[in-house]
Design an enzyme around this catalytic site. Structure first.
Site, PDB file in Angstrom:
ATOM      1  N   ASP A   1      -7.557  10.876  -0.530  1.00 45.79           N
ATOM      2  CA  ASP A   1      -6.879   9.968  -1.463  1.00 45.79           C
ATOM      3  C   ASP A   1      -7.878   9.008  -2.103  1.00 45.79           C
ATOM      4  O   ASP A   1      -7.672   7.790  -2.133  1.00 45.79           O
ATOM      5  CB  ASP A   1      -5.779   9.195  -0.751  1.00 45.79           C
ATOM      6  CG  ASP A   1      -4.825   8.509  -1.737  1.00 45.79           C
ATOM      7  OD1 ASP A   1      -4.896   8.823  -2.936  1.00 45.79           O
ATOM      8  OD2 ASP A   1      -4.011   7.666  -1.299  1.00 45.79           O
TER       9      ASP A   1
ATOM     10  N   GLY B   1       0.820  -1.205   0.000  1.00 45.98           N
ATOM     11  CA  GLY B   1       0.000   0.000   0.000  1.00 45.98           C
ATOM     12  C   GLY B   1       0.851   1.251   0.000  1.00 45.98           C
ATOM     13  O   GLY B   1       2.050   1.213  -0.265  1.00 45.98           O
TER      14      GLY B   1
ATOM     15  N   GLY C   1       3.521   0.331   4.250  1.00 44.56           N
ATOM     16  CA  GLY C   1       3.339  -1.011   4.756  1.00 44.56           C
ATOM     17  C   GLY C   1       2.939  -2.002   3.682  1.00 44.56           C
ATOM     18  O   GLY C   1       2.658  -1.643   2.536  1.00 44.56           O
TER      19      GLY C   1
END
Length: 899
Positions: A737, A618, A621
């Site tokens: 986002d 992602g 992570g």
């Protein structure tokens, strides 16, 4: 019938060309007999019976004081008429519904009638033919049906007639229009149900300045040669019809023409008449998307005022006449998709105002002229799909305003010249040529580059390290070359939603994790020695030194485990009276701070986060899939060790916990739990079987499964989630986002909004300033010059995602087209995902139109002009503004339709 209340009249805007005529004729209406008291009373009674002014029912004031009405108060002695007569009726943009009543025909003194954009339906009354003093008649943007009555030919004083944008107006264009010899402006465009031939009687309208019969998909037959009599014509548009035959040579008589558009008449054939060269005033000439053949007449070189020339999508052959180089005012030139031969004439280097040159899909040979170095205003140069040879001339790099440069599918040789000066370049494509040499290091200076395709060439050497500077890059294709060395870590500039291809080269070594777990193995295939951990890739061989390091690490790890067990047993004995955590604890609760609950289950299910359970990476992570002993399958987002030490990543992690712990919504990803222990930090979500929306749209098989109904439902789910965040949460939450990578789909293809690492609470008492966040290509344009975050930033991103869902790809090329003058030619069906058949069900078609309409409103450059998510949610409950025919809807129509 009943008509609803009427709002105050708005200012009627007419074209500059007609303004003087209108003012003259409206101020000086045709002479008429004196009005009697009985006539005036009949007039007033007709207005009352129309119910247009129902709110004046109990008011005794004279009708001349009512909204939208202007009366003649001069020229009539009191003894002849107690009251003045109605001359002017303007109800445009009012909230009126229903049909035009027959009583309209009793208003015989009327000279001006405008009822535009009011929701009218029903047929045009034959009684309109009684209004013989009428000078101006506009009924456009309604839902009028039936045919145009031939009695309209009685209105011989008419100078302006506009019935455009009545999609259900049917029947033939009446030949009686030829009687309107005072007519200056005639617009019957976008009446999709009109059919038949263009009547030759229109040739009698010798005062006509503006004639628009475009977007009537059932108009057929030839262009009447009698139109050559309209020598005062300035504007002629017959595009988007089914006109056949050839262009009559008489078109050359229209020497006052400024705008001529005959495009998208697929059956229009024959040669381009050389007589068009007589139209010296032409600024816009569009003959594209027809079946025209023969050659480009050299006489077009006489059109020295021309700014837009489109001859694309025809069957034109022969060479490009050098006389085209005389058109020094030309801004856009498209000769694409023809059968043109020969070379590019060097005279085109004289077109110093040219910004857009398309020569796609012809049979052009020879070299790119050195004179192209003069075209310093050029932003789009498309020479792809030809047989151009030689090298790319260094003068190309004089074109410092270039945004798109596509030279792919030719026979170009030589090396790639230095690219560093093209600082605005967004797309560079030289695929399928015979280019040799290395990738120039100065390519790293192109900070705006989003797409780089060097595939299918003979390029060798290593990938220059400067390539990592291209932080805007979304698409990179280096396949089918002779490149060697290692693939560098590209996570710096390859964004979510991007595509890469390194296949068919001589690369070797380990594939960076951030690439191999995002992209399919095929993009690394057919190389010398690439390897990785993902299934489908060759596994990397470990050397003796690596084995020794692993062995020592294992011994140390086991020692720490033994020590840990000893300390844990002592702690257990000290806390015998305390309840212990169960191994299979309830994962459906928000976990405590040290993450004891079911922690062991997570470690066991992932084998301590072994790489084989990793399903993606992602924004921060890695994401793992785990099946717990209870049978539940969950997704885990885990921070890497180095990321835990980075304040930015740690803040995003904690932010996601804060936001998702606060909100619960059926279309927002469910957070089952989290662990914030300093040794290991991870989040646990509901597992989404189908992955991201981006991945589904990118897969040819899965994209077909995501049919129009499911795509509309995906959009609705996103709307519900954002509406909840913006309007039902206190304080409002901004995602920041929203992208197709952050829309996840379950096994039923239901959509869920995810990845709240950049989300923030919108406090009304703060400035809400922030650092730029989000995914390139989805970020609202205002954030380029202000860091103030509002809900409208999410609205813009939603609009991009909605278009991407309907198109099956990111709409970046559509944005470029919408900003150009060719935007009016873009049809809705042209942009929809071609992998799916057009929607056949009427309701589904309406929903698709509605989604695209709303999406276009959301991507408005001005945030104040964008709707709110609440407004969008309410609009999804109504029918689309354009019902049918589906194949006749253009994006321009959707854009101009108010929300």
């Amino acid at each position: 019938m009943e008509w609803c209340s009427i709002n105050p009249c708005r200012v009627l805007v007419v074209s500059v060309v007609l303004l003087s005529y209108n003012m003259l004729l409206i101020s000086s209406p045709p002479a008429a007999a004196a009005t009697t008291d009985a006539q005036v009373e009949a007039e007033a009674e007709a207005l009352r019976n129309s119910t247009w002014w129902w709110y004046m029912e109990n008011i005794t004031s004279h009708h001349c004081t009512w909204d939208g009405i202007t009366c003649n108060r001069e020229g009539h002695p009191v003894e002849v008429s107690s009251f003045p007569s109605l001359l002017h009726l303007n109800l445009s943009y009012s909230s009126i519904y229903g049909r035009i009543p027959d009583e309209i025909g009793t208003l015989t003194k009327l000279t001006y009638l405008s009822i535009s954009d009011c929701g009218l339906d029903g047929e045009l009354p034959v009684s309109l033919g009684n209004l013989t003093l009428l000078v101006y008649l506009s009924l456009n943007f309604n839902r009028i049906n039936g045919s145009i009555p031939s009695e309209i030919g009685n209105l011989k004083n008419l100078i302006h007639l506009d019935l455009s944008y009545n999609y259900y107006l049917s029947g033939a264009i009446p030949s009686s229009l030829g009687y309107l010899k005072n007519l200056i402006h005639l617009d019957l465009s976008h009446c999709y149900s009109l059919y038949g031939a263009i009547p030759s009687s229109l040739g009698y309208l010798k005062n006509l300045i503006h004639l628009d019969l475009s977007h009537n998909s059932d108009l057929y037959g030839v262009i009447p040669s009698s139109l050559g009599n309209l020598t005062n014509l300035v504007y002629l548009s017959l595009n988007f019809n089914r006109i056949n035959g050839s262009i009559p040579s008489e078109i050359g008589n229209l020497k006052n023409l400024i705008h001529l558009d005959l495009s998208y008449n697929y059956y229009l054939s024959g040669a381009i008449p050389s007589s068009i060269g007589y139209l010296k005033n032409l600024i816009h000439l569009d003959l594209g998307s027809n079946s025209l053949s023969s050659v480009i007449p050299s006489s077009l070189g006489s059109l020295t005022n021309l700014e837009y020339l489109y001859l694309n999508f025809n069957r034109i052959n022969g060479s490009i006449p050098s006389e085209i180089g005389n058109l020094k005012n030309l801004v856009q030139l498209s000769l694409s998709h023809n059968a043109l031969l020969g070379t590019i004439p060097s005279s085109l280097g004289n077109l110093i105002n040219l910004t857009y040159f398309h020569l796609i899909d012809n049979q052009i040979q020879g070299l790119i002229p050195l004179s192209f170095g003069n075209l310093t205003n050029l932003t789009h140069l498309y020479l792809r799909y030809n047989q151009i040879n030689g090298s790319i001339p260094p003068v190309i790099w004089n074109l410092k305003n270039l945004i798109h440069l596509r030279l792919d599918h030719n026979n170009l040789t030589g090396v790639i010249p230095s690219l560093g000066y093209l600082i605005h370049l967004n797309v560079f494509n030289i695929r399928r040529n015979r280019i040799r040499g290395h990738i120039p290091s100065k390519i790293g200076n192109l900070n705006n580059l989003t797409s780089l395709d060097l595939s299918d060439n003979l390029i060798d050497g290593k990938i220059p390290s400067q390539l990592q500077n291209l932080k805007s890059l979304e698409s990179l294709n280096l396949s089918h070359n002779k490149l060697s060395g290692h693939i560098p870590p590209l996570s710096i500039y390859i964004h979510k939603g991007s595509s890469i291809d390194f296949s068919h080269n001589d690369f070797e070594g380990h594939i960076p994790h951030e690439l191999q777990f995002v992209y399919p193995p095929r993009v690394f295939g057919h190389n010398k020695g690439l390897c990785g951990e993902r299934e489908g890739l060759p596994h990397c061989k470990r050397g003796h030194k690596t084995i020794l390091i692993i062995s020592l690490s294992t011994i140390l790890f086991l020692s720490f485990v033994a020590l840990g067990i000893l300390l844990l047993s002592r702690k257990t004995r000290r806390n015998q009276t305390k309840a212990t955590s169960t191994k299979n604890g309830d994962i459906f609760s928000v976990w405590n701070y040290d993450g004891k609950i079911a922690y062991e289950d997570i470690i066991e299910a992932t084998e301590d986060f072994d790489i084989k359970y990793c399903i993606g990476t992602g924004g921060y992570g890695s994401v793992y899939k785990a099946q717990l002993p209870t049978g539940n399958v969950v997704a885990l987002k885990k921070l890497h060790g180095w990321e835990r030490d980075e304040a930015t990543y740690l803040k995003s992690f904690q932010n996601e916990v804060q936001v998702l712990s606060k909100i619960q919504h059926r279309n927002i990803i469910k957070l089952h739990g989290y662990c914030l222990h300093k040794r290991c930090m991870f989040l646990i979500y509901k597992y989404m079987e189908r992955g991201s929306l981006y991945c589904v749209l990118s897969n040819e098989v899965e994209a077909l499964e995501l049919d129009w109904i499911k795509r509309v439902n995906v959009i609705k789910s996103i709307v519900h989630a954002l509406c909840y965040m913006h309007h039902d949460s206190t304080p409002p939450i901004i995602h920041r986002d929203v992208s197709s990578n952050n829309i996840l789909l379950d096994f039923k293809l239901d959509a869920f909004l995810s990845d709240f690492g950049t989300a923030r609470l919108l406090h009304p008492d703060s400035s809400n300033q922030t650092l730029l966040a989000g995914t390139y290509g989805y970020i609202a344009p205002e954030l380029a010059y202000t860091m103030a975050v509002t809900e409208k930033c999410d609205v813009y991103s939603f609009g991009v995602v909605a278009l991407e869902t309907m198109m099956g790809r990111h709409p970046r090329e559509l944005f470029t087209l919408l900003s150009s003058s060719s935007a009016q030619n873009i049809m809705l069906t042209d942009i929809l995902d071609s992998r799916l058949p057009s929607p056949q069900d009427r309701q589904v078609a309406r929903d698709v139109v509605l989604v695209v309409w709303l999406a276009l409103k959301c991507i408005h450059s001005n945030p104040r002009s964008r709707p709110t998510m609440q407004h969008i949610s309410s609009k999804l409950l109504i029918q689309s503004p354009f019902l049918e025919p589906f194949h006749g809807i253009s994006l321009w129509q959707l854009n101009i339709q108010e929300i």
